[in-house]
Design a protein around this motif. Structure first.
Motif: not given
Length: 125
Positions: A47, A37, A110
């Protein structure tokens, strides 16, 4: 517990390349996914890329497709993010992440169980 240690960040000119590494240790046999990330100043974490640890399938954000390549070395419990054709908008702190087999989190949503400390990537124009 899984520990993640990133390396490889730095300063590069636009159009250049960098390779980030993330070494996992601890209960690595329980890892389901690993990924990256990034978070730029004033922006939310986003991401970048992910890999299924056993199957090897890879996933990328649209913004990095064709420029970044994620690979994994199961023997070394390490993932590598090769970043080519870097742009100033790629400037951010890059975080390695991992999810666990049977866990509730998914990198593609995420969420992750474990995070590294982050490594700075700065792309100058």
């Amino acid at each position: 517990q899984v520990q993640l240690v990133e390396s490889g960040g730095g300063l590069v000119q636009a159009g250049g390349s960098l390779r980030l590494s993330c070494a996992a240790s601890g209960r690595t046999f329980s890892v389901y996914q690993m990924g990256w990330f990034r978070q730029a100043p004033g922006k939310e974490r986003e991401f970048v890329a992910g890999i299924s640890w056993n199957g090897g399938s890879t996933y990328y954000a649209d913004s990095v497709k064709g420029r970044f390549t994620l690979s994994g070395d199961n023997a070394k419990d390490t993932v590598y993010l090769q970043m080519n054709s870097l742009k100033p908008e790629d400037t951010a702190v890059y975080y390695c992440a991992a999810t666990l087999v049977g866990g509730s989190y998914n990198i593609l949503r995420n969420k992750a169980d474990y995070w590294g400390q982050g490594t700075q990537v700065t792309v100058s124009s």
